[in-house]
Every structure is written in structure tokens, then in C-alpha cells.
Write an enzyme that holds these catalytic residues in place. Structure first.
Site, PDB file in Angstrom:
ATOM      1  N   SER A   1       0.819  -1.219   0.000  1.00  0.00           N
ATOM      2  CA  SER A   1       0.000   0.000   0.000  1.00  0.00           C
ATOM      3  C   SER A   1       0.845   1.258   0.000  1.00  0.00           C
ATOM      4  CB  SER A   1      -0.861   0.046   1.263  1.00  0.00           C
ATOM      5  OG  SER A   1      -1.721  -1.047   1.320  1.00  0.00           O
TER       6      SER A   1
ATOM      7  N   HIS B   1      -0.921  -2.643  -7.279  1.00  0.00           N
ATOM      8  CA  HIS B   1      -1.682  -2.356  -6.060  1.00  0.00           C
ATOM      9  C   HIS B   1      -3.181  -2.506  -6.326  1.00  0.00           C
ATOM     10  CE1 HIS B   1      -2.989   0.879  -2.935  1.00  0.00           C
ATOM     11  NE2 HIS B   1      -2.972  -0.307  -2.375  1.00  0.00           N
TER      12      HIS B   1
ATOM     13  N   GLU C   1      -3.619   0.094  -9.278  1.00  0.00           N
ATOM     14  CA  GLU C   1      -2.622   1.156  -9.411  1.00  0.00           C
ATOM     15  C   GLU C   1      -1.305   0.469  -9.773  1.00  0.00           C
ATOM     16  OE1 GLU C   1      -2.283   3.191  -5.643  1.00  0.00           O
ATOM     17  OE2 GLU C   1      -1.570   5.024  -6.582  1.00  0.00           O
TER      18      GLU C   1
ATOM     19  N   ASN D   1      -3.484   6.069  -1.765  1.00  0.00           N
ATOM     20  CA  ASN D   1      -3.325   6.211  -0.312  1.00  0.00           C
ATOM     21  C   ASN D   1      -2.672   7.523   0.095  1.00  0.00           C
ATOM     22  OD1 ASN D   1      -4.653   3.868   0.414  1.00  0.00           O
ATOM     23  ND2 ASN D   1      -2.859   2.625  -0.038  1.00  0.00           N
TER      24      ASN D   1
HETATM   25  P1  NAI Z   1      -3.761  -9.813   5.812  1.00  0.00           P
HETATM   26  O1  NAI Z   1      -3.264  -9.626   7.201  1.00  0.00           O
HETATM   27  O2  NAI Z   1      -5.202 -10.121   5.563  1.00  0.00           O
HETATM   28  O3  NAI Z   1      -2.899 -10.977   5.049  1.00  0.00           O
HETATM   29  C1  NAI Z   1      -1.498 -11.056   5.086  1.00  0.00           C
HETATM   30  C2  NAI Z   1      -1.100 -12.522   4.886  1.00  0.00           C
HETATM   31  O4  NAI Z   1       0.318 -12.587   4.715  1.00  0.00           O
HETATM   32  C3  NAI Z   1      -1.441 -13.412   6.088  1.00  0.00           C
HETATM   33  O5  NAI Z   1      -2.225 -14.531   5.674  1.00  0.00           O
HETATM   34  C4  NAI Z   1      -0.078 -13.863   6.601  1.00  0.00           C
HETATM   35  O6  NAI Z   1      -0.060 -15.202   7.124  1.00  0.00           O
HETATM   36  C5  NAI Z   1       0.760 -13.772   5.307  1.00  0.00           C
HETATM   37  N1  NAI Z   1       2.186 -13.738   5.559  1.00  0.00           N
HETATM   38  C6  NAI Z   1       2.863 -13.074   6.544  1.00  0.00           C
HETATM   39  N2  NAI Z   1       4.173 -13.343   6.437  1.00  0.00           N
HETATM   40  C7  NAI Z   1       4.343 -14.175   5.377  1.00  0.00           C
HETATM   41  C8  NAI Z   1       5.474 -14.817   4.777  1.00  0.00           C
HETATM   42  N3  NAI Z   1       6.697 -14.638   5.272  1.00  0.00           N
HETATM   43  N4  NAI Z   1       5.273 -15.619   3.695  1.00  0.00           N
HETATM   44  C9  NAI Z   1       4.031 -15.805   3.203  1.00  0.00           C
HETATM   45  N5  NAI Z   1       2.915 -15.234   3.746  1.00  0.00           N
HETATM   46  C10 NAI Z   1       3.067 -14.431   4.808  1.00  0.00           C
HETATM   47  O7  NAI Z   1      -3.317  -8.479   5.023  1.00  0.00           O
HETATM   48  P2  NAI Z   1      -3.967  -7.822   3.700  1.00  0.00           P
HETATM   49  O8  NAI Z   1      -4.967  -6.795   4.098  1.00  0.00           O
HETATM   50  O9  NAI Z   1      -4.326  -8.918   2.754  1.00  0.00           O
HETATM   51  O10 NAI Z   1      -2.715  -7.010   3.150  1.00  0.00           O
HETATM   52  C11 NAI Z   1      -1.687  -7.629   2.393  1.00  0.00           C
HETATM   53  C12 NAI Z   1      -0.923  -6.564   1.604  1.00  0.00           C
HETATM   54  O11 NAI Z   1      -1.858  -5.887   0.742  1.00  0.00           O
HETATM   55  C13 NAI Z   1      -0.258  -5.486   2.451  1.00  0.00           C
HETATM   56  O12 NAI Z   1       0.943  -5.107   1.828  1.00  0.00           O
HETATM   57  C14 NAI Z   1      -1.284  -4.359   2.424  1.00  0.00           C
HETATM   58  O13 NAI Z   1      -0.723  -3.092   2.651  1.00  0.00           O
HETATM   59  C15 NAI Z   1      -1.796  -4.487   0.993  1.00  0.00           C
HETATM   60  N6  NAI Z   1      -3.118  -3.906   0.729  1.00  0.00           N
HETATM   61  C16 NAI Z   1      -4.133  -3.964   1.673  1.00  0.00           C
HETATM   62  C17 NAI Z   1      -5.363  -3.388   1.416  1.00  0.00           C
HETATM   63  C18 NAI Z   1      -6.469  -3.413   2.448  1.00  0.00           C
HETATM   64  O14 NAI Z   1      -7.481  -2.699   2.267  1.00  0.00           O
HETATM   65  N7  NAI Z   1      -6.365  -4.202   3.499  1.00  0.00           N
HETATM   66  C19 NAI Z   1      -5.650  -2.734   0.120  1.00  0.00           C
HETATM   67  C20 NAI Z   1      -4.556  -2.802  -0.832  1.00  0.00           C
HETATM   68  C21 NAI Z   1      -3.327  -3.343  -0.506  1.00  0.00           C
END
Ligand code: NAI
Length: 291
Positions: free
Chosen positions: A119, A140, A152, A190
Site C-alpha cells: 500500500s 496495487h 494502481e 493512499n
Molecule cells: P492480511 O493480514 O489479511 O494478510 C497477510 C497474509 O500474509 C497473512 O495470511 C499472513 O499469514 C501472510 N504472511 C505473513 N508473512 C508471510 C510470509 N513470510 N510468507 C508468506 N505469507 C506471509 O493483510 P492484507 O490486508 O491482505 O494485506 C496484504 C498486503 O496488501 C499489504 O501489503 C497491504 O498493505 C496491501 N493492501 C491492503 C489493502 C487493504 O485494504 N487491506 C488494500 C490494498 C493493498
């Protein structure tokens, strides 16, 4: 270079959405996470979300079954060796992303593209930690991925034109519209959105309005589909705070100072919808404002 297999690292709310949309677009998908339970939950969520699309008449049952059959989920990172592009969607912490790239780079095809769904973190800095800065890019997606139209695309300083064009074509194939951003803190969406949410929290802290009046003001007065405090809860207040900190540090400008009330919510573990409480209490139906 034709992309037929997409690797996704991180099976959280964004990873499952990216896998869903890629599989529905006819691509083979390898979805990996460190946690087996995250992969199982993602596959079940994708199944339920596809069922909803079938029920609404958006796709037929055959398309759902075909999409599910194209997704291979697991915890073994070596499965990513089949991918033409790997999209990293793990937790928004730079050290997590850097350790993933260190582990995964030796497993990839020599010409595979590496993309990050970050993000806010610098694409140029992440790219420099890999063996392929020219094949590294920001892709993104927005949350929820199956619903939101935008991707994005962020070019790092070294991203080459072939990588940019391949990723633009992939986004088109996934039915998304793209906006191209240069690599500055938090990019476009963002850079504008999160300071607005932070300002709403600051207005709440100062008593300019309460949760209800601030959200109503922006919904009815500025035609926003969701109020900024409800949107912060939906994104995750921890993610909002992480992005404000990247902006504050990266721009060196006090206008990006995180609101102390936002910090307090994160310290309390009141992260929004995902923890059941943020600026709204989600144990109530409909969710009730907490202030
Ligand atoms: P989330 O917390 O739902 O999922 C993250 C996942 O990554 C978890 O399942 C975790 O087990 C996994 N993980 C952690 N360390 C790991 C590793 N070493 N190897 C493999 N998997 C690993 O988070 P979310 O919301 O899906 O965010 C993920 C990314 O997307 C972040 O970079 C966030 O900034 C970005 N993002 C989030 C948005 C939102 O609205 N939540 C929107 C757009 C981008």
C-alpha cells in the site's frame, strides 16, 4: 512474454481476492502463505465469493468450478517456480517483504516478474533487494479485489518497459482499469485517501463531530459512498497507521503526523472490522458508533 501462471504470496484478504480474479480470468494460480490455515481459509472464502457471483448471475456454476480447479494452494514456496509473475501480498511490514524476496528469488524462473501489492512501501527499495530490479513493479489492487475496478501500477526507478507493459496487459485480462503512479510514498490512492481518514480521526479527537456526524457529513455532503471512519475500520486501522507513518517519514512533513487517537486505537487492538471494534462496534447489528 505471455503470462499464464500467477503466483500469489500471502493468502489474507488481498491475496485471496487476487487469486480469485486471476483464476476467473483463466490464469493458473499458485497461492502460498506461511500459515496452512490462512490458505485453507482463503480457498473457502474464494469458494463462497464465487458462489455469490453465481447466485447473482454474474458467472455460471461451470466457471466457478473451472476457476477453483485452477488454484493450487499450499505452504511450499517452491511451487512458485511455475509462475510467470509472482504478486506479493503479505503483511505490510518491510522486513517481512524483504525476507520473502530473499527466500523466493532463487526459486523463480529467470525472467519471472516480481510484483508487490504494498500500500505504501517504496517499490524502488524493495526492488533493490532482489536480483531483478528491472523486472520488479508495484501492482496495487483495491479491497475487495473482485469488486473494485482499479489497479494502481507503480514503476520503480529501474522498472523496464517490457515489465510495465506485461503488467498492464495482465490487469486488463483481469478486467481491471489501471492508474499509473510514480514511486513516491503511498503512491496516488493512499497519498490522498489515508490523510483524509487521519484528518477525520483528528476531527473526532478534537470533538469537531462524533463518529456519526463525521461519517454522515462526508457521505451526504461530499457524496462519499462510505464515511471516512467506517472506511478506516474496513481497511484496518493498523494498515492506516502504517501508511501514515510511511508518509510522515518519507515526506518529512508534519502534515502527515498520525492522529494520536488513531495510534491509541491501534495500541488498544481496536483495529476495525477485523477485530470486531474500531470506530464502530461490530458486535451490534447494525454496527454502532463507539463515540
Ligand atoms: P492480511 O493480514 O489479511 O494478510 C497477510 C497474509 O500474509 C497473512 O495470511 C499472513 O499469514 C501472510 N504472511 C505473513 N508473512 C508471510 C510470509 N513470510 N510468507 C508468506 N505469507 C506471509 O493483510 P492484507 O490486508 O491482505 O494485506 C496484504 C498486503 O496488501 C499489504 O501489503 C497491504 O498493505 C496491501 N493492501 C491492503 C489493502 C487493504 O485494504 N487491506 C488494500 C490494498 C493493498
Amino acid at each position: 512474454m505471455a503470462i499464464t501462471t500467477v503466483g500469489v504470496i500471502g493468502a489474507g484478504q488481498m491475496g485471496n481476492g487476487i487469486a480469485h480474479v486471476a483464476a476467473l480470468a483463466g490464469l493458473d494460480v499458485v497461492l502460498v502463505d506461511v500459515k496452512a490455515e490462512a490458505v485453507a481459509k482463503a480457498l473457502s472464502t474464494i469458494g463462497k465469493n464465487l458462489d455469490r457471483q453465481v447466485a447473482k448471475g454474474g458467472i455460471d456454476a461451470g466457471a466457478k468450478d473451472a476457476a477453483m480447479a485452477r488454484i493450487q494452494g499450499g505452504t511450499d514456496m517452491s511451487a512458485l517456480s511455475a509462475a510467470d509473475i509472482v504478486i506479493e501480498a503479505a503483511t505490510e511490514r518491510e522486513e517481512v517483504k524483504l525476507s520473502i524476496f530473499k527466500q523466493v528469488v532463487p526459486l523463480l524462473k529467470a525472467d519471472a516478474i516480481l510484483a508487490s501489492n504494498t500500500s505504501s512501501i517504496s517499490i524502488t527499495r524493495l526492488a533493490a533487494a532482489t536480483d531483478r530490479p528491472h523486472r520488479f513493479i508495484g501492482m496495487h489492487f483495491m479491497n475487495p479485489v473482485p469488486v473494485m475496478k482499479l489497479v494502481e501500477i507503480i514503476r520503480g526507478i529501474a522498472t523496464d518497459d517490457a515489465t510495465f507493459e506485461a503488467v498492464q496487459a495482465l490487469a486488463d485480462k483481469m478486467g481491471k482499469t489501471t492508474a499509473v503512479a510514480q514511486d513516491y510514498p503511498a503512491f496516488i490512492v493512499n497519498r490522498v485517501l489515508i490523510p483524509m481518514i487521519n484528518e477525520a480521526v483528528q476531527a473526532l479527537q478534537e470533538g469537531v463531530g462524533n463518529v456519526e456526524s463525521i461519517d454522515a457529513a462526508l457521505k451526504l455532503g461530499a457524496a462519499h459512498p462510505m464515511g471516512p471512519l467506517a472506511l478506516g475500520d474496513f481497511i484496518g486501522l493498523d494498515t492506516c497507521l502504517a501508511i501514515m507513518r510511511v508518509l510522515h517519514e518519507g515526506m518529512g512533513d508534519s502534515k502527515y503526523r498520525p492522529s494520536p487517537l488513531l495510534v491509541k486505537h491501534v495500541e488498544a487492538g481496536w483495529l476495525g472490522k477485523k477485530t470486531g471494534r474500531g470506530f464502530y462496534d461490530y458486535s451490534q447489528d447494525p454496527p454502532r458508533p463507539t463515540r
